[in-house]
Design a protein around this motif. Structure first.
Motif, PDB file in Angstrom:
ATOM      1  N   MET A 114       1.171  -1.083   0.270  1.00  0.00           N
ATOM      2  CA  MET A 114      -0.127  -0.269   0.181  1.00  0.00           C
ATOM      3  C   MET A 114       0.550   1.514   0.102  1.00  0.00           C
ATOM      4  SD  MET A 114      -2.576  -1.281  -0.199  1.00  0.00           S
ATOM      5  CE  MET A 114      -3.736   0.433  -0.178  1.00  0.00           C
ATOM      6  N   LYS A 115       1.680   0.960   0.192  1.00  0.00           N
ATOM      7  CA  LYS A 115       3.346   2.254  -0.280  1.00  0.00           C
ATOM      8  C   LYS A 115       2.829   3.140   0.726  1.00  0.00           C
ATOM      9  CE  LYS A 115       4.003   0.660  -4.771  1.00  0.00           C
ATOM     10  NZ  LYS A 115       4.949   0.008  -5.052  1.00  0.00           N
ATOM     11  N   GLY A 116       2.318   3.061   2.296  1.00  0.00           N
ATOM     12  CA  GLY A 116       2.771   4.169   2.735  1.00  0.00           C
ATOM     13  C   GLY A 116       0.972   5.054   2.637  1.00  0.00           C
ATOM     14  N   LYS A 117       0.253   4.643   2.168  1.00  0.00           N
ATOM     15  CA  LYS A 117      -1.661   4.595   2.439  1.00  0.00           C
ATOM     16  C   LYS A 117      -2.413   4.379   4.072  1.00  0.00           C
ATOM     17  CE  LYS A 117      -2.368   3.623  -2.056  1.00  0.00           C
ATOM     18  NZ  LYS A 117      -2.266   3.507  -3.370  1.00  0.00           N
ATOM     19  N   ALA A 118      -1.269   2.791   4.058  1.00  0.00           N
ATOM     20  CA  ALA A 118      -2.070   2.438   5.264  1.00  0.00           C
ATOM     21  C   ALA A 118      -2.095   2.618   6.793  1.00  0.00           C
ATOM     22  CB  ALA A 118      -1.996   0.965   5.592  1.00  0.00           C
ATOM     23  N   ASP A 119      -3.113   2.176   7.761  1.00  0.00           N
ATOM     24  CA  ASP A 119      -2.881   2.798   9.538  1.00  0.00           C
ATOM     25  C   ASP A 119      -2.619   1.215   9.835  1.00  0.00           C
ATOM     26  OD1 ASP A 119      -2.500   5.613   9.135  1.00  0.00           O
ATOM     27  OD2 ASP A 119      -4.739   5.720   9.552  1.00  0.00           O
ATOM     28  N   VAL A 120      -2.494   1.238  10.764  1.00  0.00           N
ATOM     29  CA  VAL A 120      -1.935  -0.144  11.271  1.00  0.00           C
ATOM     30  C   VAL A 120      -2.608   0.103  13.146  1.00  0.00           C
ATOM     31  CG1 VAL A 120      -0.690  -2.665  12.007  1.00  0.00           C
ATOM     32  CG2 VAL A 120      -0.033  -0.829   9.872  1.00  0.00           C
ATOM     33  N   LYS A 142       1.917   4.810   8.177  1.00  0.00           N
ATOM     34  CA  LYS A 142       1.406   5.581   7.721  1.00  0.00           C
ATOM     35  C   LYS A 142       1.219   6.377   9.632  1.00  0.00           C
ATOM     36  CE  LYS A 142      -1.272   9.507   5.711  1.00  0.00           C
ATOM     37  NZ  LYS A 142      -2.425   9.448   4.731  1.00  0.00           N
ATOM     38  N   ASN A 143       0.948   5.931  10.407  1.00  0.00           N
ATOM     39  CA  ASN A 143      -0.102   5.470  11.455  1.00  0.00           C
ATOM     40  C   ASN A 143      -0.132   4.804  12.201  1.00  0.00           C
ATOM     41  OD1 ASN A 143      -0.533   8.731  12.233  1.00  0.00           O
ATOM     42  ND2 ASN A 143      -1.902   8.362  10.628  1.00  0.00           N
ATOM     43  N   ILE A 144       0.343   4.543  13.036  1.00  0.00           N
ATOM     44  CA  ILE A 144       0.594   2.739  13.743  1.00  0.00           C
ATOM     45  C   ILE A 144      -0.439   2.944  15.273  1.00  0.00           C
ATOM     46  CG2 ILE A 144       2.059   1.135  15.098  1.00  0.00           C
ATOM     47  CD1 ILE A 144       4.384   1.593  12.793  1.00  0.00           C
ATOM     48  N   HIS A 145      -1.587   2.337  15.455  1.00  0.00           N
ATOM     49  CA  HIS A 145      -1.668   2.436  17.037  1.00  0.00           C
ATOM     50  C   HIS A 145      -1.699   1.211  17.789  1.00  0.00           C
ATOM     51  CE1 HIS A 145      -3.838   5.883  15.090  1.00  0.00           C
ATOM     52  NE2 HIS A 145      -3.930   5.291  14.155  1.00  0.00           N
ATOM     53  N   ILE A 146      -1.592   1.189  18.755  1.00  0.00           N
ATOM     54  CA  ILE A 146      -1.684  -0.347  19.639  1.00  0.00           C
ATOM     55  C   ILE A 146      -1.880  -0.452  21.135  1.00  0.00           C
ATOM     56  CG2 ILE A 146       0.659  -1.524  20.983  1.00  0.00           C
ATOM     57  CD1 ILE A 146       2.329  -0.059  19.169  1.00  0.00           C
ATOM     58  N   THR A 147      -2.930  -1.266  21.197  1.00  0.00           N
ATOM     59  CA  THR A 147      -2.947  -1.924  22.039  1.00  0.00           C
ATOM     60  C   THR A 147      -2.315  -3.315  22.837  1.00  0.00           C
ATOM     61  OG1 THR A 147      -4.701  -3.588  21.084  1.00  0.00           O
ATOM     62  CG2 THR A 147      -5.498  -0.999  21.615  1.00  0.00           C
ATOM     63  N   THR A 148      -2.264  -3.312  24.217  1.00  0.00           N
ATOM     64  CA  THR A 148      -2.095  -4.644  25.037  1.00  0.00           C
ATOM     65  C   THR A 148      -3.315  -4.655  26.641  1.00  0.00           C
ATOM     66  OG1 THR A 148      -0.874  -3.278  26.064  1.00  0.00           O
ATOM     67  CG2 THR A 148       0.397  -4.060  24.087  1.00  0.00           C
ATOM     68  N   ASP A 149      -2.640  -5.746  26.447  1.00  0.00           N
ATOM     69  CA  ASP A 149      -3.776  -6.967  27.362  1.00  0.00           C
ATOM     70  C   ASP A 149      -2.975  -6.858  28.614  1.00  0.00           C
ATOM     71  OD1 ASP A 149      -4.468  -8.204  24.939  1.00  0.00           O
ATOM     72  OD2 ASP A 149      -4.337  -9.606  25.490  1.00  0.00           O
ATOM     73  N   ASP A 150      -2.228  -5.934  28.935  1.00  0.00           N
ATOM     74  CA  ASP A 150      -1.324  -5.515  29.847  1.00  0.00           C
ATOM     75  C   ASP A 150      -1.310  -4.485  30.172  1.00  0.00           C
ATOM     76  OD1 ASP A 150       0.584  -5.393  28.606  1.00  0.00           O
ATOM     77  OD2 ASP A 150       1.812  -7.155  29.756  1.00  0.00           O
ATOM     78  N   GLY A 151      -1.291  -3.569  28.826  1.00  0.00           N
ATOM     79  CA  GLY A 151      -1.233  -1.988  28.634  1.00  0.00           C
ATOM     80  C   GLY A 151      -0.060  -1.498  29.446  1.00  0.00           C
ATOM     81  N   SER A 152       1.233  -2.438  29.003  1.00  0.00           N
ATOM     82  CA  SER A 152       2.512  -2.358  29.354  1.00  0.00           C
ATOM     83  C   SER A 152       2.834  -1.571  28.156  1.00  0.00           C
ATOM     84  CB  SER A 152       3.477  -3.663  28.977  1.00  0.00           C
ATOM     85  OG  SER A 152       2.682  -3.860  28.437  1.00  0.00           O
ATOM     86  N   VAL A 153       2.286  -0.908  26.743  1.00  0.00           N
ATOM     87  CA  VAL A 153       2.640  -0.500  25.337  1.00  0.00           C
ATOM     88  C   VAL A 153       1.168   0.050  25.007  1.00  0.00           C
ATOM     89  CG1 VAL A 153       2.907  -1.829  24.218  1.00  0.00           C
ATOM     90  CG2 VAL A 153       4.038   0.260  23.736  1.00  0.00           C
ATOM     91  N   GLY A 154       1.346   0.979  24.329  1.00  0.00           N
ATOM     92  CA  GLY A 154      -0.590   1.439  23.936  1.00  0.00           C
ATOM     93  C   GLY A 154      -1.434   1.772  24.853  1.00  0.00           C
TER      94      GLY A 154
END
Ligand code: FES
Length: 256
Positions: A130-136, A157-169
């Motif tokens: 997708m050459k930079g058009k996708a967010d994750v 383009k943009n990265i969003h994170i979730t973790t079960d234990d909240g250690s990141v994102g």
């Protein structure tokens, strides 16, 4: 453009292997014909030629470098076959059958990739395409499981994170963040791969928000070619084979 529906059988020299996280490896092999034909979302059946392994093992293609003829995979060690795979060294030979399956539609202008755990593997190839058009939006149990963040950093383009234990994102599952992202992000598609309950929940939210959703299913496979029926599933249009008719399906076809 090489034909991605043509099945090729190719001996491939291992170029190298790298440990990415506990039990997770990146394997690169020299397979120029398959590198030229593979599309995001497709997979190959790998046969290890050392030891007593005669069964092929399906692995999603994570990258295909057409110029240098390199095909790469990221896999988790879960049994005897993948343990043997983790022992492969540069110069060893494996046999590849592929590329298999249908792959993702690449028509979208601003897709949101949603992945959990090893489900991010085929999505990485999609994001690169997708050459930079996708967010994750990626989810994992803990910080170590989202090692994917550094891999996606150069291509999404943009990265969003979730973790079960909240250690990141954000603490929780990807479904915590997804409704907000879809409401605010003007996405024209959701592309998801991960455990079935997660994909089902993501597909339901995407439907509610009116965003088309593609899912990439993971199933136990035998032949990988549509002959043995071991990967058959019920869909809105009758029985389908994940290896041949998928692994990518419109969400409404499999979660109905
Ligand atoms: Fe044999 Fe799909 S794996 S039909």
């Amino acid at each position: 453009m090489p034909d991605s529906t043509q099945k090729l059988l190719e001996d491939a020299k291992v170029k190298g292997q790298q440990r990415l996280a506990e039990g997770v490896y990146y394997l690169a092999v020299h397979a120029p014909k398959i590198a030229a034909a593979a599309r995001p979302g497709q997979f190959v059946d790998i046969r290890i030629l050392t030891g007593a392994f005669i069964l092929r093992r399906p692995v999603g293609v994570v990258a295909a470098d057409r110029e240098n003829g390199i095909v790469a995979f990221i896999y988790r060690v879960i049994g005897r076959g993948t343990r043997a795979m983790a022992k492969l060294k540069a110069g060893d030979t494996v046999n590849l059958l592929g590329p298999l399956g249908n792959g993702f539609s690449m028509e979208h202008k601003h897709p949101l990739i949603v992945g959990g755990g090893m489900g991010l593997s085929p999505l990485f190839f999609y994001a690169a395409g997708m050459k930079g058009k996708a967010d994750v939006l990626m989810g994992g149990r803990s910080e170590e499981e989202v090692f994917w963040r550094s891999l996606f950093a150069g291509i999404a383009k943009n990265i969003h994170i979730t973790t079960d234990d909240g250690s990141v994102g954000t603490k929780g599952f990807v479904t915590e963040l997804l409704p907000k992202l879809l409401s605010e992000g003007s996405y024209d598609a959701v592309v998801v791969c991960g455990p079935d309950p997660m994909m089902k929940a993501v597909a339901a939210i995407a439907k509610e928000k009116g965003t088309p959703c593609q899912v990439s299913l993971e199933r136990r496979m035998g032949c990988g070619l549509g002959a043995c029926l071991s990967c058959s599933i019920d869909t809105a249009h009758g029985r389908r084979k994940v290896c041949k008719d998928g692994p990518v399906f419109p969400a409404e076809e499999v979660f109905f």
